[in-house]
Design an enzyme around this catalytic site. Structure first.
Site, mmCIF file in Angstrom:
data_model
loop_
_atom_site.group_PDB
_atom_site.id
_atom_site.type_symbol
_atom_site.label_atom_id
_atom_site.label_comp_id
_atom_site.label_asym_id
_atom_site.label_seq_id
_atom_site.Cartn_x
_atom_site.Cartn_y
_atom_site.Cartn_z
ATOM 1 N N ASP A 183 -30.129 -10.458 -21.079
ATOM 2 C CA ASP A 183 -28.679 -10.457 -21.277
ATOM 3 C C ASP A 183 -28.355 -9.631 -22.513
ATOM 4 O O ASP A 183 -28.718 -10.022 -23.627
ATOM 5 C CB ASP A 183 -28.166 -11.893 -21.438
ATOM 6 C CG ASP A 183 -26.647 -11.954 -21.411
ATOM 7 O OD1 ASP A 183 -26.005 -10.890 -21.408
ATOM 8 O OD2 ASP A 183 -26.106 -13.085 -21.391
ATOM 9 N N HIS A 185 -25.282 -9.161 -23.413
ATOM 10 C CA HIS A 185 -24.092 -9.797 -23.998
ATOM 11 C C HIS A 185 -23.012 -8.769 -24.349
ATOM 12 O O HIS A 185 -22.210 -9.004 -25.262
ATOM 13 C CB HIS A 185 -24.501 -10.581 -25.257
ATOM 14 C CG HIS A 185 -23.982 -11.984 -25.281
ATOM 15 N ND1 HIS A 185 -23.274 -12.513 -26.329
ATOM 16 C CD2 HIS A 185 -24.075 -12.973 -24.363
ATOM 17 C CE1 HIS A 185 -22.945 -13.768 -26.071
ATOM 18 N NE2 HIS A 185 -23.423 -14.070 -24.885
ATOM 19 N N GLU A 209 -28.250 -8.002 -17.664
ATOM 20 C CA GLU A 209 -26.894 -8.549 -17.587
ATOM 21 C C GLU A 209 -25.982 -7.975 -18.664
ATOM 22 O O GLU A 209 -26.404 -7.801 -19.802
ATOM 23 C CB GLU A 209 -27.004 -10.073 -17.749
ATOM 24 C CG GLU A 209 -25.688 -10.812 -17.868
ATOM 25 C CD GLU A 209 -25.924 -12.325 -17.900
ATOM 26 O OE1 GLU A 209 -26.819 -12.814 -17.175
ATOM 27 O OE2 GLU A 209 -25.226 -13.017 -18.664
ATOM 28 N N GLU A 235 -19.272 -12.346 -15.991
ATOM 29 C CA GLU A 235 -18.844 -13.604 -16.602
ATOM 30 C C GLU A 235 -17.505 -13.464 -17.326
ATOM 31 O O GLU A 235 -16.842 -14.460 -17.585
ATOM 32 C CB GLU A 235 -19.912 -14.125 -17.564
ATOM 33 C CG GLU A 235 -20.099 -13.281 -18.811
ATOM 34 C CD GLU A 235 -21.312 -13.717 -19.631
ATOM 35 O OE1 GLU A 235 -22.435 -13.455 -19.174
ATOM 36 O OE2 GLU A 235 -21.128 -14.322 -20.694
ATOM 37 N N ASP A 257 -17.790 -16.886 -13.277
ATOM 38 C CA ASP A 257 -17.992 -18.233 -13.815
ATOM 39 C C ASP A 257 -16.964 -19.153 -13.168
ATOM 40 O O ASP A 257 -15.759 -18.942 -13.341
ATOM 41 C CB ASP A 257 -17.811 -18.197 -15.341
ATOM 42 C CG ASP A 257 -18.160 -19.517 -15.995
ATOM 43 O OD1 ASP A 257 -17.791 -20.571 -15.430
ATOM 44 O OD2 ASP A 257 -18.794 -19.500 -17.062
ATOM 45 N N HIS A 284 -22.269 -17.724 -13.317
ATOM 46 C CA HIS A 284 -22.488 -17.896 -14.761
ATOM 47 C C HIS A 284 -22.240 -19.354 -15.115
ATOM 48 O O HIS A 284 -21.240 -19.939 -14.691
ATOM 49 C CB HIS A 284 -21.473 -16.996 -15.481
ATOM 50 C CG HIS A 284 -21.502 -17.057 -16.962
ATOM 51 N ND1 HIS A 284 -20.478 -17.604 -17.711
ATOM 52 C CD2 HIS A 284 -22.423 -16.609 -17.855
ATOM 53 C CE1 HIS A 284 -20.772 -17.477 -18.996
ATOM 54 N NE2 HIS A 284 -21.941 -16.888 -19.115
HETATM 55 MG MG LIG Z 1 -24.214 -13.445 -20.232
#
Ligand SMILES: [Mg+2]
Length: 383
Positions: A183, A185, A209, A235, A257, A284
């Site tokens: 991830d 982010h 991700e 997400e 999500d 997510h």
């Molecule tokens: Mg994430």
């Protein structure tokens, strides 16, 4: 049946629970939250309650339309998360009233068990190999990790070597049969994403991700074309319209999500859209037990669901002193075996929330905020 009241509970580690009461004694639970903005979402839920009280809870789709579009202004994280938690609670009420799990109402189960993955290490990872080995010992066969902390728009060879070294250490620790997901982010630039993915290809990652922030979604196609690593994201997208242009970009995995993107109703629709593009679904879920239960109901009714994130043992929970199973009457509904979780058979979302434990926790409350990170020169950088 009529809705009589909506009540929110702000609880550790960083969660917001919603109870929707009815005049027939059935309570539905949802988890409407944006992490770090839970009071704002609670205010949105309170505003929307004025529409819902007195209404028939079974009219889930009609309520979704009215709550999402009826205020003229629509979309975005706060409103979509408020609607998401309400939608989850309405599905919970309907399932409980009809004495069936929600996935039965969504078409019935398409699988017997659902694969899950667990987080390792923290925001700024260290000790990744040891942590990955612990997860394998706990029975998981897939882990997800951050590969670094703060990133500058372009990075030195040394920083990239350290990033690659962390992934290599995990691969060495868990072997070739288990999966690793990374991830980012949204911390890196499109240019750095292309460089980093090229260097990570030898490790056969399950996916990378959120290489870039959602504002740069239009650049994802170039990242997808530049690497053989499957790209995952979503997400921080909140509706089927947010996903519409993304699904043809070459991404492999959509990650809406169910506590942010309009609930069970909208994530099911996003999943069906994704299926038309050959894109898998991986909901997510770094959140609490209600959000996780909502994810599972979707997974068990959705053919293109690939793997389910769980917050069990995630760093936010460890730091917040509260974990996935703490607010359940019967935590055994979430028993992980061989990295899989069994199909929930209870009515509604399939869990029984321990309301007394929730009330006690809400007396303390929570005020979680995500860290604000800065580069060594003092400038802002993505967390
Ligand atoms: Mg994430």
């Amino acid at each position: 049946m009529k809705i009589t009241a909506l009540e929110t509970f702000s609880i550790a580690p960083r969660w917001l629970f919603l109870a929707i009461r009815t005049d027939e004694g059935i309570t539905g639970w949802g988890e409407p939250v944006i992490e770090g903005r839970s009071a704002t979402v609670a205010a949105a839920v309170e505003e929307l309650a004025g529409y819902l009280v007195g209404q028939d809870p079974f009219r889930i789709e009609d309520h979704w339309q009215a709550l999402t579009k009826g205020g003229f202004y629509r979309g975005g994280p706060i409103l979509s998360s408020a609607v998401a938690g309400i939608d989850q609670a309405l599905w919970d009420i309907k399932g409980k009233a009809l004495d069936v799990p929600v996935h039965e109402l969504l078409g019935g189960p398409v699988r017997d068990r659902m694969r899950t993955y667990s987080w390792i290490a923290g925001d700024d990872p260290s000790g990744v190999a040891e942590h990955a080995r612990e997860r394998m010992d706990q029975g998981f066969d897939a882990v997800k990790m951050n590969v670094g902390g703060k990133f500058r728009p372009l990075e030195s060879k040394g920083e990239l070597d350290r990033l690659v070294g962390r992934v290599a250490a995990v691969r060495d620790a868990i072997g070739d049969e288990a999966d690793i997901a990374i991830d980012f982010h949204g911390r890196i630039s499109p240019a750095l994403a292309r460089v980093a993915c090229r260097r990570l290809e030898p490790f056969h990652l399950l996916f990378v991700e959120e290489p870039v922030v959602p504002e740069l979604t239009a650049d994802l196609s170039r990242i997808c074309e530049s690497t053989t690593i499957p790209i995952a994201t979503g997400e921080r997208l909140y509706s089927r319209w947010d996903f519409r242009d993304l699904l043809g970009s070459g991404i492999a995995v959509a990650q809406p999500d169910p506590s942010h993107a309009g609930g069970i109703s909208e994530v099911r629709r996003i999943a069906a859209m994704a299926e038309a593009y050959g894109v898998a679904l991986a909901p997510h879920c770094p959140l609490g037990p209600i959000a996780f239960a909502a994810c599972l109901q979707i997974d068990f009714a959705t053919p293109n669901a690939l793997i389910q994130e769980t917050s069990l043992g995630i760093h936010y929970n460890a730091e917040g002193g509260s974990d996935l199973l703490d607010y359940l009457v019967d935590p055994s509904v979430f028993t992980f075996a061989d990295s899989h979780i069994a199909r929930p058979t209870g009515p509604g979302l399939g869990i029984e929330v321990d309301e007394q434990a929730v009330r006690r926790a809400a007396e303390i409350g929570q005020n979680w905020r995500n860290p604000l990170w800065r580069n060594s020169d003092g400038s802002f950088t993505e967390w």
